[in-house]
Design a protein around this motif. Structure first.
Motif, PDB file in Angstrom:
ATOM      1  N   ILE A  95       0.846  -1.185   0.000  1.00 35.81           N
ATOM      2  CA  ILE A  95       0.000   0.000   0.000  1.00 35.81           C
ATOM      3  C   ILE A  95       0.884   1.238   0.000  1.00 35.81           C
ATOM      4  CG2 ILE A  95      -1.908  -1.136   1.184  1.00 35.81           C
ATOM      5  CD1 ILE A  95      -1.038   0.560   3.697  1.00 35.81           C
ATOM      6  N   TYR A  96       0.276   2.349  -0.399  1.00 31.90           N
ATOM      7  CA  TYR A  96       0.994   3.607  -0.483  1.00 31.90           C
ATOM      8  C   TYR A  96       0.163   4.688   0.196  1.00 31.90           C
ATOM      9  CZ  TYR A  96       3.232   0.917  -4.165  1.00 31.90           C
ATOM     10  OH  TYR A  96       3.869  -0.076  -4.877  1.00 31.90           O
ATOM     11  N   LEU A  97       0.856   5.639   0.774  1.00 32.08           N
ATOM     12  CA  LEU A  97       0.199   6.819   1.317  1.00 32.08           C
ATOM     13  C   LEU A  97       0.852   8.042   0.700  1.00 32.08           C
ATOM     14  CD1 LEU A  97      -2.010   7.740   3.346  1.00 32.08           C
ATOM     15  CD2 LEU A  97      -0.143   8.136   4.973  1.00 32.08           C
ATOM     16  N   GLN A  98       0.153   8.655  -0.235  1.00 34.75           N
ATOM     17  CA  GLN A  98       0.640   9.888  -0.855  1.00 34.75           C
ATOM     18  C   GLN A  98       0.229  11.045   0.044  1.00 34.75           C
ATOM     19  OE1 GLN A  98       2.535  10.338  -3.698  1.00 34.75           O
ATOM     20  NE2 GLN A  98       2.616  12.479  -3.028  1.00 34.75           N
ATOM     21  N   MET A  99       1.200  11.778   0.523  1.00 32.81           N
ATOM     22  CA  MET A  99       0.945  12.876   1.458  1.00 32.81           C
ATOM     23  C   MET A  99       1.326  14.186   0.788  1.00 32.81           C
ATOM     24  SD  MET A  99       2.327  11.162   5.000  1.00 32.81           S
ATOM     25  CE  MET A  99       4.040  11.181   4.485  1.00 32.81           C
ATOM     26  N   ASN A 100       0.333  14.996   0.508  1.00 26.43           N
ATOM     27  CA  ASN A 100       0.551  16.289  -0.131  1.00 26.43           C
ATOM     28  C   ASN A 100       0.202  17.415   0.837  1.00 26.43           C
ATOM     29  OD1 ASN A 100       1.176  14.939  -2.563  1.00 26.43           O
ATOM     30  ND2 ASN A 100      -0.980  14.962  -3.217  1.00 26.43           N
ATOM     31  N   SER A 101       0.638  18.611   0.488  1.00 30.46           N
ATOM     32  CA  SER A 101       0.350  19.800   1.312  1.00 30.46           C
ATOM     33  C   SER A 101       0.681  19.525   2.778  1.00 30.46           C
ATOM     34  CB  SER A 101      -1.114  20.206   1.169  1.00 30.46           C
ATOM     35  OG  SER A 101      -1.438  20.456  -0.187  1.00 30.46           O
ATOM     36  N   LEU A 102       1.836  18.986   3.002  1.00 28.23           N
ATOM     37  CA  LEU A 102       2.215  18.609   4.365  1.00 28.23           C
ATOM     38  C   LEU A 102       2.342  19.834   5.262  1.00 28.23           C
ATOM     39  CD1 LEU A 102       4.685  15.756   3.465  1.00 28.23           C
ATOM     40  CD2 LEU A 102       2.754  15.530   5.043  1.00 28.23           C
ATOM     41  N   LYS A 103       1.974  19.626   6.513  1.00 27.85           N
ATOM     42  CA  LYS A 103       2.014  20.682   7.521  1.00 27.85           C
ATOM     43  C   LYS A 103       2.952  20.263   8.653  1.00 27.85           C
ATOM     44  CE  LYS A 103      -2.913  21.569   6.706  1.00 27.85           C
ATOM     45  NZ  LYS A 103      -4.252  21.658   7.346  1.00 27.85           N
TER      46      LYS A 103
END
Length: 124
Positions: free
Chosen positions: A78-86
């Motif tokens: 599985i993959y977790l694409q994390m965008n707009s990280l804070k």
């Protein structure tokens, strides 16, 4: 059963990272699989999970619209694409597998299988 997580690192706020979790010894379709995270001094929280058997994809409210979970059954990954990280996404992220998605709501107590954590650091 083994879960091998990778993909953590350090990025600036607004950046992106992709986490991967490769499973062995079980079939992805038979489990809910996803991610928890724990920041220093905070409780562990469920971030996201996916379950083919339950037909559920779950996201914590804090990551909805920014994170996307996906699965590649052929690779048992599985993959977790994390965008707009804070900066508040900074934590150790743990891959996990359980027979049901319910554990992602209650902090992961009783989760059947855990992978080693991977550090995600988001600087401001």
């Amino acid at each position: 059963v083994q879960l091998q997580a990778s993909g953590g690192g350090e990025v600036q706020a607004g950046g992106s990272l992709r986490l991967s979790c490769a499973g062995s010894g079980f079939t992805l379709n038979d489990y809910a699989i996803g991610w928890f995270r724990q920041a220093p001094g905070k409780e562990r929280e469920g971030v996201s999970c996916i379950s083919s058997s339950e037909g559920i994809t779950y996201y914590d409210d804090s990551v909805k619209g920014r994170f996307t979970i996906s699965s590649d059954n052929a690779k048992n990954t599985i993959y977790l694409q994390m965008n707009s990280l804070k900066p508040e996404d900074t934590a150790v992220y743990y891959c996990a597998a359980h027979r049901s998605t319910v554990v992602w709501i209650d902090g992961g107590y009783g989760v059947h299988y855990w992978g080693k954590g991977t550090q995600v650091t988001v600087s401001s």
